[in-house]
Design a protein around this motif. Structure first.
Motif, PDB file in Angstrom:
ATOM      1  N   ASP A 109      45.921  48.954  36.969  1.00  0.00           N
ATOM      2  CA  ASP A 109      45.678  50.346  36.562  1.00  0.00           C
ATOM      3  C   ASP A 109      44.811  50.398  35.303  1.00  0.00           C
ATOM      4  N   HIS A 110      44.822  49.318  34.531  1.00  0.00           N
ATOM      5  CA  HIS A 110      44.008  49.231  33.312  1.00  0.00           C
ATOM      6  C   HIS A 110      42.778  48.353  33.530  1.00  0.00           C
ATOM      7  N   HIS A 111      42.371  48.235  34.785  1.00  0.00           N
ATOM      8  CA  HIS A 111      41.085  47.652  35.171  1.00  0.00           C
ATOM      9  C   HIS A 111      40.894  46.206  34.745  1.00  0.00           C
ATOM     10  N   VAL A 112      41.875  45.365  35.029  1.00  0.00           N
ATOM     11  CA  VAL A 112      41.691  43.934  34.769  1.00  0.00           C
ATOM     12  C   VAL A 112      40.829  43.336  35.874  1.00  0.00           C
ATOM     13  N   ALA A 113      40.127  42.273  35.543  1.00  0.00           N
ATOM     14  CA  ALA A 113      39.253  41.607  36.513  1.00  0.00           C
ATOM     15  C   ALA A 113      40.032  40.668  37.418  1.00  0.00           C
ATOM     16  N   ALA A 114      41.183  40.175  36.938  1.00  0.00           N
ATOM     17  CA  ALA A 114      41.990  39.244  37.731  1.00  0.00           C
ATOM     18  C   ALA A 114      43.413  39.218  37.197  1.00  0.00           C
ATOM     19  N   TYR A 115      44.330  38.822  38.060  1.00  0.00           N
ATOM     20  CA  TYR A 115      45.745  38.651  37.711  1.00  0.00           C
ATOM     21  C   TYR A 115      46.138  37.273  38.220  1.00  0.00           C
ATOM     22  N   ILE A 116      46.292  36.331  37.307  1.00  0.00           N
ATOM     23  CA  ILE A 116      46.533  34.930  37.660  1.00  0.00           C
ATOM     24  C   ILE A 116      47.920  34.517  37.172  1.00  0.00           C
ATOM     25  N   LEU A 117      48.702  33.907  38.068  1.00  0.00           N
ATOM     26  CA  LEU A 117      50.049  33.455  37.708  1.00  0.00           C
ATOM     27  C   LEU A 117      50.005  32.047  37.118  1.00  0.00           C
ATOM     28  N   LYS A 118      50.595  31.894  35.943  1.00  0.00           N
ATOM     29  CA  LYS A 118      50.692  30.579  35.302  1.00  0.00           C
ATOM     30  C   LYS A 118      51.670  29.686  36.050  1.00  0.00           C
ATOM     31  N   ALA A 119      52.619  30.279  36.730  1.00  0.00           N
ATOM     32  CA  ALA A 119      53.667  29.510  37.399  1.00  0.00           C
ATOM     33  C   ALA A 119      53.113  28.603  38.486  1.00  0.00           C
ATOM     34  N   ARG A 120      51.938  28.876  38.943  1.00  0.00           N
ATOM     35  CA  ARG A 120      51.329  28.041  39.978  1.00  0.00           C
ATOM     36  C   ARG A 120      50.702  26.823  39.315  1.00  0.00           C
ATOM     37  N   ALA A 121      51.572  25.934  38.920  1.00  0.00           N
ATOM     38  CA  ALA A 121      51.151  24.746  38.182  1.00  0.00           C
ATOM     39  C   ALA A 121      50.390  23.777  39.080  1.00  0.00           C
TER      40      ALA A 121
END
Length: 143
Positions: A109-121
């Motif tokens: 909703d705040h226009h980020v370019a990507a959402y990446i999970l750190k948990a995916r080690a």
């Protein structure tokens, strides 16, 4: 116009181990761009606004943002960033442990370019860091 190789990276991360992992991953991906670290959203805004004698990072820049931080969390930072006419066009990638739908939706909703999970080690995290490295090379940034 700036060349993309001049892009600075603002890493907004409160956890030292995660910050080191991101920096190491960027180095392994041969991303040699300058990295400046903020420990929370307030500190990041001070850097971007060059407030209180805080040295800025210059434009263009890419923000790598954790969501779960003390003082000012990532979503609060995004709200403030997008409300500031001087900062609203900042390119932000979320790099977080939160897999919650509400956080993902709030970030987009705040226009980020990507959402990446750190948990995916492991190899998935390495691929995500390489994506970040490739992103600044191929995408044009606003002045």
């Amino acid at each position: 116009m700036h060349l993309n190789r001049d892009v600075s990276i603002l890493l907004v991360e409160d956890d030292d181990i995660d910050a080191e992992a991101v920096a190491r991953g960027l180095q392994q991906a041969r991303v040699a761009n300058p990295i400046v670290r903020a420990h929370n959203g307030e500190e990041a805004l001070a850097i971007l606004r060059e407030e209180n004698g805080t040295p800025g990072i210059g434009r263009p820049y890419l923000v790598l943002l954790d969501l779960n931080m003390p003082v000012m969390n990532g979503i609060e930072f995004l709200k403030e960033l997008r409300a500031d006419p001087a900062l609203t066009r900042a390119v932000v990638m979320v790099l977080t442990t939160s897999n919650a739908d509400k956080d993902r939706l709030a970030a987009f909703d705040h226009h980020v370019a990507a959402y990446i999970l750190k948990a995916r080690a492991g190899t998935e995290f390495e691929a995500a860091v390489k994506l970040i490295g490739h992103y600044w090379r191929y995408v044009e940034f606003p002045d």
